[in-house]
Design a protein around this motif. Structure first.
Motif, PDB file in Angstrom:
ATOM      1  N   ASP A 241     -52.338  76.319  17.523  1.00 23.00           N
ATOM      2  CA  ASP A 241     -50.847  75.583  18.501  1.00 23.00           C
ATOM      3  C   ASP A 241     -50.747  74.254  17.806  1.00 23.00           C
ATOM      4  N   PRO A 242     -49.884  73.763  18.259  1.00 22.70           N
ATOM      5  CA  PRO A 242     -49.398  72.407  17.410  1.00 22.70           C
ATOM      6  C   PRO A 242     -49.424  71.337  19.141  1.00 22.70           C
ATOM      7  N   ARG A 243     -49.681  72.021  19.293  1.00 24.46           N
ATOM      8  CA  ARG A 243     -49.635  71.141  21.275  1.00 24.46           C
ATOM      9  C   ARG A 243     -50.924  70.470  21.075  1.00 24.46           C
ATOM     10  N   TRP A 244     -53.367  70.709  20.741  1.00 24.75           N
ATOM     11  CA  TRP A 244     -53.815  70.843  20.935  1.00 24.75           C
ATOM     12  C   TRP A 244     -53.878  69.430  20.087  1.00 24.75           C
ATOM     13  N   ASN A 245     -52.641  68.948  18.700  1.00 27.36           N
ATOM     14  CA  ASN A 245     -53.297  68.414  17.662  1.00 27.36           C
ATOM     15  C   ASN A 245     -53.225  66.576  18.464  1.00 27.36           C
ATOM     16  N   SER A 246     -52.494  66.346  19.528  1.00 29.10           N
ATOM     17  CA  SER A 246     -52.672  64.742  19.538  1.00 29.10           C
ATOM     18  C   SER A 246     -53.807  65.139  20.788  1.00 29.10           C
ATOM     19  N   GLN A 247     -54.665  65.842  20.754  1.00 31.91           N
ATOM     20  CA  GLN A 247     -55.149  65.988  21.265  1.00 31.91           C
ATOM     21  C   GLN A 247     -56.855  66.521  21.238  1.00 31.91           C
ATOM     22  N   PRO A 248     -57.237  65.962  20.174  1.00 33.37           N
ATOM     23  CA  PRO A 248     -58.644  66.650  19.236  1.00 33.37           C
ATOM     24  C   PRO A 248     -59.987  66.788  19.891  1.00 33.37           C
ATOM     25  N   ALA A 249     -60.056  65.684  21.038  1.00 33.92           N
ATOM     26  CA  ALA A 249     -61.080  65.550  21.527  1.00 33.92           C
ATOM     27  C   ALA A 249     -60.977  66.734  22.997  1.00 33.92           C
ATOM     28  N   LEU A 250     -60.049  66.679  23.108  1.00 36.36           N
ATOM     29  CA  LEU A 250     -60.757  68.254  24.241  1.00 36.36           C
ATOM     30  C   LEU A 250     -60.322  69.156  24.216  1.00 36.36           C
ATOM     31  N   TYR A 251     -59.721  69.501  22.821  1.00 32.72           N
ATOM     32  CA  TYR A 251     -59.418  71.085  22.313  1.00 32.72           C
ATOM     33  C   TYR A 251     -61.443  71.072  21.765  1.00 32.72           C
ATOM     34  N   ALA A 252     -61.699  69.951  21.536  1.00 28.95           N
ATOM     35  CA  ALA A 252     -63.247  70.139  20.862  1.00 28.95           C
ATOM     36  C   ALA A 252     -63.916  70.890  22.328  1.00 28.95           C
ATOM     37  N   ALA A 253     -63.879  69.538  23.205  1.00 26.71           N
ATOM     38  CA  ALA A 253     -64.826  69.848  24.141  1.00 26.71           C
ATOM     39  C   ALA A 253     -64.466  70.773  25.163  1.00 26.71           C
ATOM     40  N   LEU A 254     -62.861  71.637  24.760  1.00 30.32           N
ATOM     41  CA  LEU A 254     -62.634  73.020  25.578  1.00 30.32           C
ATOM     42  C   LEU A 254     -63.571  74.077  24.804  1.00 30.32           C
ATOM     43  N   ARG A 255     -63.799  73.749  23.203  1.00 30.45           N
ATOM     44  CA  ARG A 255     -64.392  75.087  22.721  1.00 30.45           C
ATOM     45  C   ARG A 255     -65.523  74.873  22.449  1.00 30.45           C
ATOM     46  N   LEU A 256     -66.078  73.906  22.228  1.00 33.85           N
ATOM     47  CA  LEU A 256     -67.962  73.577  22.681  1.00 33.85           C
ATOM     48  C   LEU A 256     -67.965  74.842  24.047  1.00 33.85           C
ATOM     49  N   SER A 257     -67.077  74.200  25.114  1.00 33.69           N
ATOM     50  CA  SER A 257     -67.933  74.486  26.436  1.00 33.69           C
ATOM     51  C   SER A 257     -68.328  76.511  26.659  1.00 33.69           C
ATOM     52  N   ARG A 258     -67.153  77.147  25.774  1.00 35.03           N
ATOM     53  CA  ARG A 258     -66.951  78.174  25.941  1.00 35.03           C
ATOM     54  C   ARG A 258     -66.738  79.030  27.176  1.00 35.03           C
ATOM     55  N   GLU A 259     -66.453  78.573  27.987  1.00 33.94           N
ATOM     56  CA  GLU A 259     -65.645  78.149  29.449  1.00 33.94           C
ATOM     57  C   GLU A 259     -63.820  79.233  28.638  1.00 33.94           C
ATOM     58  N   PRO A 260     -63.847  80.250  29.210  1.00 36.53           N
ATOM     59  CA  PRO A 260     -62.827  80.288  28.935  1.00 36.53           C
ATOM     60  C   PRO A 260     -61.124  80.018  29.345  1.00 36.53           C
ATOM     61  N   TYR A 261     -60.169  79.842  28.506  1.00 40.44           N
ATOM     62  CA  TYR A 261     -58.904  79.460  28.754  1.00 40.44           C
ATOM     63  C   TYR A 261     -57.707  79.997  27.845  1.00 40.44           C
ATOM     64  N   LEU A 262     -57.806  81.128  27.014  1.00 37.00           N
ATOM     65  CA  LEU A 262     -56.701  82.166  26.735  1.00 37.00           C
ATOM     66  C   LEU A 262     -57.760  83.933  27.254  1.00 37.00           C
TER      67      LEU A 262
END
Length: 87
Positions: free
Chosen positions: A11-32
């Motif tokens: 999803d290219p919308r995450w490209n401007s927010q790599p730190a937020l994306y990484a934190a979300l992925r590492l949190s293992r909280e559902p978002y999809l």
């Protein structure tokens, strides 16, 4: 530790927010939708189909984002039936 790169999300919308994306992925909280404890097939089996199913899936994801502890099949199926007007 290497953090996941945003471009891996597909999803290219995450490209401007790599730190937020990484934190979300590492949190293992559902978002999809794929992270919900119920599938579209389970909703179909519960007689929730078509456009209503898409609307219910969005509602379930919103609920799980707000309260991740409800992400288990029994709770989500009950909520899905309520959202679909079948409770």
């Amino acid at each position: 530790m290497t953090l996941p790169r945003a471009r891996w999300s597909g999803d290219p919308r995450w490209n401007s927010q790599p730190a937020l994306y990484a934190a979300l992925r590492l949190s293992r909280e559902p978002y999809l939708h794929a992270q919900l404890a119920v599938t579209s097939a389970e909703l179909t089996a519960a007689h929730i189909r078509g456009g209503r199913q898409a609307w219910v899936l969005r509602g379930l994801l919103d609920a799980v984002i707000a309260a991740p502890q409800i992400n288990f099949p029994e709770a989500l199926l009950a909520l899905a039936k309520t959202l679909a007007g079948q409770a």
